[in-house]
Design a protein around this motif. Structure first.
Motif, PDB file in Angstrom:
ATOM      1  N   ASP A  26       0.856  -1.187   0.000  1.00 39.77           N
ATOM      2  CA  ASP A  26       0.000   0.000   0.000  1.00 39.77           C
ATOM      3  C   ASP A  26       0.886   1.230   0.000  1.00 39.77           C
ATOM      4  O   ASP A  26       1.929   1.247   0.672  1.00 39.77           O
ATOM      5  N   ALA A  44       1.188   5.080   1.118  1.00 37.20           N
ATOM      6  CA  ALA A  44       0.667   6.154   1.956  1.00 37.20           C
ATOM      7  C   ALA A  44       0.898   7.435   1.153  1.00 37.20           C
ATOM      8  O   ALA A  44       1.936   8.066   1.262  1.00 37.20           O
ATOM      9  N   SER A 101      -3.079   9.450   5.210  1.00 38.32           N
ATOM     10  CA  SER A 101      -2.542   8.082   5.255  1.00 38.32           C
ATOM     11  C   SER A 101      -1.102   8.067   5.750  1.00 38.32           C
ATOM     12  O   SER A 101      -0.685   7.122   6.421  1.00 38.32           O
ATOM     13  N   GLN A 102      -0.346   9.110   5.469  1.00 41.19           N
ATOM     14  CA  GLN A 102       1.021   9.188   5.990  1.00 41.19           C
ATOM     15  C   GLN A 102       1.010   9.425   7.488  1.00 41.19           C
ATOM     16  O   GLN A 102       1.815   8.836   8.219  1.00 41.19           O
ATOM     17  N   LEU A 161       0.625   2.834  10.295  1.00 40.33           N
ATOM     18  CA  LEU A 161       0.101   1.555  10.775  1.00 40.33           C
ATOM     19  C   LEU A 161      -0.617   1.673  12.121  1.00 40.33           C
ATOM     20  O   LEU A 161      -0.964   0.670  12.737  1.00 40.33           O
ATOM     21  N   TYR A 186       2.967  -8.065   3.432  1.00 40.20           N
ATOM     22  CA  TYR A 186       2.501  -6.676   3.352  1.00 40.20           C
ATOM     23  C   TYR A 186       3.637  -5.671   3.556  1.00 40.20           C
ATOM     24  O   TYR A 186       4.581  -5.927   4.298  1.00 40.20           O
ATOM     25  N   LEU A 233       3.881  -1.118   3.811  1.00 44.77           N
ATOM     26  CA  LEU A 233       3.329   0.219   3.677  1.00 44.77           C
ATOM     27  C   LEU A 233       4.484   1.111   3.256  1.00 44.77           C
ATOM     28  O   LEU A 233       5.496   1.205   3.967  1.00 44.77           O
TER      29      LEU A 233
END
Length: 125
Positions: A28, A30, A35-36, A40, A50, A52
Motif C-alpha cells: 500500500d 501512503a 494516510s502518511q 500503521l 505486506y 506500507l
C-alpha cells in the motif's frame, strides 16, 4: 505492486550475484497526508507479505514513531533506491529517523536480509 530487494554485491567477487526477491507482494502507498500521518496506527496486525510505503519527492531526514502501533515492524529508509538504514521498531516505544525519499514499513523479520547498501524498489506487477 510489490517491493523487490536486490542484495549489494562486491564487484571483486568472482560470482556476480544478481538475485532479486520480493520482500512484499501486497504494498500500500501512503500517498496522502492523512494516510502518511496514520501509517500503521490502530491496526491489530498486518499480513506477512505486506508493506506500507511512503514516497517523497526528495531525500530528507524522516521520522517514524510507534505510538498506537500494537506490533513490532521492520522499517527501511531508502535514498535513490539504495538502503540507508534498517531498524526493528518495538510497539508503542520506538522512534527512529534517517534520511530517505522512500520509507517502507514491513512485518517484523521481513527485512532480516536487507542491509544498508542493498537496493529496494517498488515495481508494478
Amino acid at each position: 505492486m510489490r517491493l523487490v530487494h536486490e542484495p549489494a554485491t562486491d564487484a571483486d567477487d568472482e560470482v556476480f550475484d544478481q538475485r532479486t526477491n520480493a520482500v512484499a507482494t501486497n504494498v500500500d502507498l501512503a500517498d496522502s497526508l492523512v494516510s502518511q500521518a496514520r501509517g500503521l496506527m490502530f491496526r491489530r496486525s498486518i499480513p506477512d507479505d505486506y508493506a506500507l510505503a511512503f514516497r517523497f519527492d526528495s531525500a530528507a531526514v524522516r521520522d517514524l514513531h510507534m505510538l498506537f502501533v500494537c506490533f513490532p515492524i521492520d522499517a527501511v529508509w531508502v535514498v535513490d533506491g539504495v538502503v540507508e538504514r534498517v531498524e526493528r521498531l518495538r510497539p508503542w516505544r520506538s522512534f527512529a529517523r534517517a534520511r530517505a525519499d522512500l520509507i517502507v514499513e514491513l512485518p517484523a523479520g521481513a527485512a532480516a536480509d536487507v542491509e544498508p547498501g542493498d537496493r529496494l524498489k517498488l515495481e508494478d506487477e
